[in-house]
Design an enzyme around this catalytic site. Structure first.
Site, PDB file in Angstrom:
ATOM      1  N   ASP A   1     -34.165 -76.512  78.750  1.00  0.00           N
ATOM      2  CA  ASP A   1     -34.326 -75.620  79.901  1.00  0.00           C
ATOM      3  C   ASP A   1     -35.777 -75.693  80.350  1.00  0.00           C
ATOM      4  OD1 ASP A   1     -35.616 -72.847  78.567  1.00  0.00           O
ATOM      5  OD2 ASP A   1     -34.216 -73.880  77.237  1.00  0.00           O
TER       6      ASP A   1
ATOM      7  N   GLU B   1     -34.850 -60.484  78.568  1.00  0.00           N
ATOM      8  CA  GLU B   1     -35.636 -60.581  77.336  1.00  0.00           C
ATOM      9  C   GLU B   1     -36.384 -59.315  76.980  1.00  0.00           C
ATOM     10  OE1 GLU B   1     -38.162 -64.025  77.254  1.00  0.00           O
ATOM     11  OE2 GLU B   1     -36.794 -65.194  78.522  1.00  0.00           O
TER      12      GLU B   1
END
Length: 297
Positions: free
Chosen positions: A101, A193
């Site tokens: 990613d 996150e």
């Protein structure tokens, strides 16, 4: 009267009674024993010197050092978790489909070189590409990566970095204005996150709004990306119907039921040809058919 005693010219010496000092004896030296010890010490030193100078000794030391180094290197590691020199990381061997990613952090990427890289059947099959963040931020490299990566034969998915303080539905609209999701793409991803100062309840409410809107507009169920601890603390037993992409670094095994997750981000230090900075490395939980079933129809 008795006769007068005669006085001698010199008076006799009168001695005081004294104590006679015992004779002090020096301990006897066992010359034979001392000599024997000296010989033994010399023999020991000579033998030690011969061992140290022996090539067999150095071979033994070297072999022991190498064995110890390997043991320390692999201590506590699963035998199916091996180091791949070209990628410069350990990769779980039980997974056959791997990917990365990326975001602006990796700079300009040479995607053909990424696709060509291979070691022991490990190659880059898919890539998640950062598109947006919050309400206003578009990744400056997104459009280029979104265009060039598929040209090289890499399956792509776009992700949005979620900000719990911002309205979830508005973030979803912003994401879909930037990303055109097409047939053959991986499902869209929401990256959550941190709480950003809001309560877990508030975070989950905004995240739910984001997911519902994206699914409504694309007819595709989004993937949720998060760290293992964040998932355990705030998302466990919520959003169970959504595919999971979990970050859990430098471990031979992901500490989560295998039926719960689709992607595992197991390292953030991979070196990939065509990319000038370290990259996150991921494994897919399944084979090629499972990956194909996950793609947008």
């Amino acid at each position: 009267m008795p006769p007068e005693k005669r006085i001698p010219n010199k008076a006799p010496v009168t001695r005081k009674p004294g104590v006679k000092k015992p004779a002090v004896r020096k301990p006897a030296t066992n010359k034979k024993k001392k000599s024997a010890l000296s010989i033994q010490l010399k023999l020991f030193l000579a033998g030690l010197l011969l061992i140290l100078l022996s090539p067999f000794y150095y071979g033994y030391v070297l072999r022991s050092f190498v064995a110890t180094w390997r043991w320390v290197k692999d201590w506590g590691q699963d035998p199916n978790y091996r180091t791949y020199e070209s990628f410069n990381i350990k990769i779980p061997k039980k997974y056959t489909i791997h990917g990365i990613d990326v975001s602006y952090y990796q700079g300009k990427i040479n995607w053909p070189k990424v696709k060509e890289m291979k070691e022991d059947e490990v190659s880059i099959r898919f890539a998640f590409i950062k598109a947006t963040e919050g309400l206003l931020l578009v990744d400056p490299y997104f459009q280029r990566n979104w265009r060039e990566a598929p040209k090289s034969g890499i399956i792509c998915g776009a992700y949005h970095f979620f900000r719990p303080k911002k309205d979830g539905k508005t973030q979803a609209k912003f994401f879909l204005q930037v990303v055109n999701i097409e047939k053959g793409d991986l499902p869209p991803v929401v990256d959550i996150e941190a709480l950003d100062g809001v309560s877990p309840l508030k975070m989950r409410a905004e995240l739910s709004d984001f997911l519902n809107y994206v699914e409504l507009k694309t007819k595709v169920r989004p993937i949720i990306y998060t760290g293992l601890k964040f998932y355990e603390d705030y998302l466990l037993n919520f959003f169970d119907d959504y595919p999971l992409w979990i970050a859990h670094y430098y471990q031979p095994k992901l500490r989560l039921d295998k039926s719960r997750w689709k992607f595992w981000q197991h390292s953030d230090k991979a070196k990939i040809n065509g990319i000038g900075h370290v990259v996150d490395f991921n494994a897919f939980n399944g084979d090629s058919l499972a990956l194909d079933r996950l793609l947008v129809r």
